[in-house]
Design an enzyme around this catalytic site. Structure first.
Site, short mmCIF file in Angstrom:
data_model
loop_
_atom_site.label_atom_id
_atom_site.label_comp_id
_atom_site.label_asym_id
_atom_site.label_seq_id
_atom_site.Cartn_x
_atom_site.Cartn_y
_atom_site.Cartn_z
CG HIS A 158 55.26 -43.10 1.01
ND1 HIS A 158 55.08 -42.25 2.07
CD2 HIS A 158 54.79 -42.45 -0.08
CE1 HIS A 158 54.53 -41.13 1.65
NE2 HIS A 158 54.33 -41.22 0.35
CG ASP B 185 48.11 -41.37 0.62
OD1 ASP B 185 48.57 -40.84 -0.40
OD2 ASP B 185 48.67 -41.32 1.74
#
Length: 335
Positions: free
Chosen positions: A180, A250
């Protein structure tokens, strides 16, 4: 009807007029919800219906990350807390049965509000020194145990009419940082990856949906993360692992990826991704992602249709109260 190879998020608990118009124009294949979108059960039910109305498809996928533990978008006061994946390893011979029962209960929660895809199971196998972004989300540190419990979770979800998404293919377990925030680079040799990291994914290669990893594997492609690597997708995902289901990225807004959003998206599709996922609901980013995404067609469309066909298999006669009591009793006994 032309459908874009996209899964998109929205900003709140109901759609704005601008979001409605945008989704009607772009026609994404599906949508994803986060905690910012979760209100009461009636509010979630209304939101999933409104999202499907924008694209005119009653079976349009609506996804959520509902693993249990720290990755659970739907929770109290309206839904119960579920244990993290790592908790199931403590059940010994009952691990798979408990995981399956928990997933079946989660599927009931999701299906009741119109959510038909859960981004689980996590098949990543953590290694010594890896970042805890996976941590207790993993079902253990032995590939075969991870595969066994992951299979049970997938089956429990599908019994409840919810499609599973295995993640993060071909493996996030060795990552030393959180994708992230940064781009993980894994230097393990290919034979070690084959023996450990890829093994659970190979065991569950028959499942309908998977999510890619924003991870560089230097032994396979030292320049590009798996999401944007034709070599990883062709040789590992479709080859060594043998996965022929629908492969989504993702989240394209994660900081592991760099560059303009249209370029991120185009790179993923050039590599062989089937569907792009963008989660944060930021309109300008979504517009750029939509510009880089093709129509869902060819093999990708075949994979998508095959996955959605499985939604008709929801089991009947599930006694929710009895199952929940059994699950809670099992958790208490193990504690």
């Amino acid at each position: 009807m032309t459908v874009s190879a996209l899964i998109l998020g929205c900003s709140g608990r109901s759609l704005t007029a601008e979001e409605t118009a945008f989704f009607r124009a772009v026609k994404p294949w599906g949508f994803i919800l986060f905690r910012r979108n979760i209100g009461t059960p009636d509010e979630v039910r209304a939101l999933t219906a409104a999202l499907r109305d924008t694209v005119g498809r009653a079976d349009a996928p609506v996804l959520v990350d509902q693993e249990g533990g720290r990755v659970q978008r739907m929770g109290p006061p309206h839904w119960p807390v579920y244990p993290p994946g790592g908790r199931f390893a403590g059940f010994g011979r009952e691990a798979a049965a408990m995981a399956r029962l928990g997933a079946r209960l989660m599927a009931h929660d999701l299906a009741e509000v119109g959510i038909n895809v859960d981004c689980a199971p996590v098949l990543d196998v953590p290694s010594e020194g890896s970042h805890d972004i996976i941590g207790d989300r993993a079902y253990g540190r032995e590939p075969d145990a991870v595969a066994e419990i992951g299979r049970a979770v997938a089956e429990g979800l599908m019994e409840g009419g919810v499609l599973p998404v295995v993640k993060h293919m071909p493996g996030h377990g060795r990552a030393a940082c959180d994708s992230h925030k940064d781009l993980p680079v894994v230097d393990a040799p290919r034979d070690a990856l084959e023996a450990r990291d890829f093994r659970p994914f190979r065991a569950l290669a028959d499942l309908p949906l998977a999510m890619s990893a924003h991870v560089v594997f230097t032994a396979i492609d030292p320049e590009r993360p798996a999401t944007q690597s034709a070599t990883v997708i062709r040789e590992i995902v479709r080859g060594a692992i043998g996965f022929d289901g629908l492969l989504m990225t993702d989240d394209l807004s994660m900081h592991a990826l760099t560059g303009p959003f249209r370029a991120r998206t185009e790179a993923a599709f050039r590599a062989g991704i089937d569907v792009a996922l963008h989660c944060n609901g930021e309109r300008a980013e979504m517009e750029a992602v939509a510009e880089g995404a093709p129509a869902l067609a060819g093999e990708s469309l075949r994979r998508a249709e095959r996955a959605l066909a499985l939604l008709a298999t929801r089991a009947k006669g599930f006694d929710v109260a009895q199952a929940r009591a059994r699950f809670e009793a099992g958790l208490s006994a193990a504690a």
